[in-house]
Motif scaffolding. Structure first.
Motif, short mmCIF file in Angstrom:
data_model
loop_
_atom_site.label_atom_id
_atom_site.label_comp_id
_atom_site.label_asym_id
_atom_site.label_seq_id
_atom_site.Cartn_x
_atom_site.Cartn_y
_atom_site.Cartn_z
N VAL A 239 0.83 -1.20 0.00
CA VAL A 239 0.00 0.00 0.00
C VAL A 239 0.87 1.25 0.00
O VAL A 239 0.50 2.27 -0.59
N ALA A 240 2.03 1.19 0.63
CA ALA A 240 2.94 2.34 0.60
C ALA A 240 3.33 2.68 -0.83
O ALA A 240 3.42 3.87 -1.20
N ARG A 241 3.54 1.66 -1.67
CA ARG A 241 3.86 1.92 -3.08
C ARG A 241 2.67 2.56 -3.80
O ARG A 241 2.84 3.45 -4.65
N ILE A 242 1.47 2.12 -3.44
CA ILE A 242 0.26 2.71 -4.04
C ILE A 242 0.13 4.16 -3.63
O ILE A 242 -0.21 5.03 -4.44
N VAL A 243 0.39 4.45 -2.35
CA VAL A 243 0.29 5.82 -1.85
C VAL A 243 1.27 6.73 -2.59
O VAL A 243 0.95 7.88 -2.94
N GLU A 244 2.48 6.24 -2.86
CA GLU A 244 3.45 7.05 -3.59
C GLU A 244 2.95 7.35 -5.00
O GLU A 244 3.11 8.46 -5.52
N ALA A 245 2.34 6.37 -5.64
CA ALA A 245 1.80 6.58 -6.99
C ALA A 245 0.65 7.58 -6.96
O ALA A 245 0.53 8.45 -7.84
N ILE A 246 -0.19 7.48 -5.94
CA ILE A 246 -1.30 8.44 -5.80
C ILE A 246 -0.76 9.85 -5.60
O ILE A 246 -1.24 10.82 -6.20
N SER A 247 0.25 9.98 -4.75
CA SER A 247 0.82 11.30 -4.46
C SER A 247 1.47 11.91 -5.69
O SER A 247 1.36 13.11 -5.94
N THR A 248 2.14 11.07 -6.49
CA THR A 248 2.75 11.56 -7.73
C THR A 248 1.67 12.06 -8.68
O THR A 248 1.79 13.12 -9.30
N ALA A 249 0.57 11.29 -8.79
CA ALA A 249 -0.54 11.71 -9.64
C ALA A 249 -1.15 13.01 -9.15
O ALA A 249 -1.46 13.91 -9.94
N ALA A 250 -1.33 13.13 -7.83
CA ALA A 250 -1.92 14.34 -7.26
C ALA A 250 -1.06 15.56 -7.53
O ALA A 250 -1.57 16.64 -7.89
N ASP A 251 0.26 15.42 -7.41
CA ASP A 251 1.16 16.53 -7.69
C ASP A 251 1.04 16.97 -9.15
O ASP A 251 1.00 18.17 -9.45
N GLY A 252 0.96 16.00 -10.05
CA GLY A 252 0.86 16.32 -11.45
C GLY A 252 -0.46 16.98 -11.83
O GLY A 252 -0.51 17.80 -12.75
N LEU A 253 -1.52 16.65 -11.11
CA LEU A 253 -2.85 17.19 -11.40
C LEU A 253 -3.16 18.45 -10.59
O LEU A 253 -4.20 19.08 -10.81
N GLY A 254 -2.28 18.78 -9.65
CA GLY A 254 -2.53 19.95 -8.81
C GLY A 254 -3.69 19.76 -7.87
O GLY A 254 -4.46 20.69 -7.60
#
Length: 320
Positions: A239-254
């Motif tokens: 889940v930690a890997r999933i959270v990192e992917a979510i956070s990367t997506a959120a940064d890119g989408l603002g």
């Protein structure tokens, strides 16, 4: 807020539901009122509770807010029975006597003459399904209940109940980027029978918001001895890997990780409305903000890939 049909029924609900599990425990009456008004003002209609939340006090609190604060007719009121267990001749659970008694209790605490969506909180292996469904059919015929749903059924249980003459329009299950197990058998069964999915814990019990990336906030459920085990279920390396992917997506989408995680589950096949709970209105406002977010196909595909659930026989048969 967009409106969706609940399964194959004529009932229409907002594509986000307000959960009330913490009401009358961590959320007091004033905060509950603020949440309900914010939810309705945002176009939300589906409000979910249960007779076991707060040992009945949650239903009482919700009922006290209907009418004067928010018109009853503006709310799709959902509650649950079965989870209460006790002594006595009916003993709780899904027996006909227990269910009909639970229904009367919920109506009294909520202060209403009918419940829009009455749900079986769990499968009861000690009671024949025919007996349980006969109580649900009576509730429908009496007018005390408008629609029937279930929760936390396995795939075979949902498929069996879906074949019954009593129409089941919804099912509640834990479903998020952290927990996709229901995709193997529950979702196919729901889709086959035209049953709408109402995911609970769509934010991975809070872990998918990213709040636990660097530790355990003092004011979080993870720091509460009563809830720590509940949260720790998803504090894993996967889940930690999933959270990192979510956070990367959120940064890119603002936007926020919360919005990304919620938008992902909201738009999955078969999903009607994720059930979102919040300790306070600020948390709820963050969830409501996801209404304006639609994930780009590339980001959705990346999140699908990083969170792909394992499967095998018999879900994938024959083997390639």
């Amino acid at each position: 807020m967009q409106i969706r049909r609940l399964g194959n029924s004529g009932l229409r609900v907002s594509r986000m539901a307000l959960g009330t599990m913490d009401w009358a425990r961590d959320t007091d009456a004033d905060e509950a009122a603020s949440q309900l008004v914010a939810f309705v003002d945002a176009g939300g209609t589906l409000v979910d509770t249960a007779d076991v939340y707060g040992e009945g006090e949650t239903e009482e609190l919700l009922g006290s807010l209907l009418g004067d604060l928010v018109p009853r007719e503006d709310i799709v009121l959902a509650t649950k029975a079965v989870a209460n267990r006790g002594t006595g001749p009916f003993g709780g659970g899904a027996s006909r006597g227990s269910l009909l008694g639970a229904l009367d209790g919920s109506l009294r605490r909520l202060g209403v003459d009918h419940i829009d969506l009455w749900q079986l909180h769990a499968w009861d292996p000690n009671v024949p399904l025919e007996e349980t469904l006969s109580a649900m059919e009576y509730a429908l015929r009496s007018g005390k209940v408008r629609y029937i749903g279930v929760a936390n059924y396995t795939g075979w249980q949902l498929a069996t109940a879906g074949c019954a003459p009593v129409p089941i329009v919804s099912t509640q299950h834990e479903y998020s980027l952290a927990e996709r197990g229901i995709e193997r058998e529950v979702i196919p069964a729901a889709e086959y029978h035209g049953i709408g999915l109402l995911p609970w814990a769509p934010l991975g019990r809070g872990v998918l918001t990213g709040k636990y990336r660097t530790g355990t906030p003092a004011d979080s459920r993870g720091a509460d001895p009563e809830y720590a085990g509940y949260v720790d279920r998803h504090r894993t390396e996967r889940v930690a890997r999933i959270v990192e992917a979510i956070s990367t997506a959120a940064d890119g989408l603002g936007t926020s990780p919360l919005a990304v995680a919620l938008a992902w589950v909201r738009d999955r096949p078969g999903v009607v409305a994720p059930v979102v709970g919040a300790r306070d209105t600020a948390q709820l406002t963050g969830s409501l903000a996801a209404e304006d977010l639609t994930l780009p196909a590339a980001i959705r595909a990346a999140l699908d890939d990083v969170s792909e659930p394992g499967s095998g026989y018999p879900e994938r048969w024959p083997h390639s």
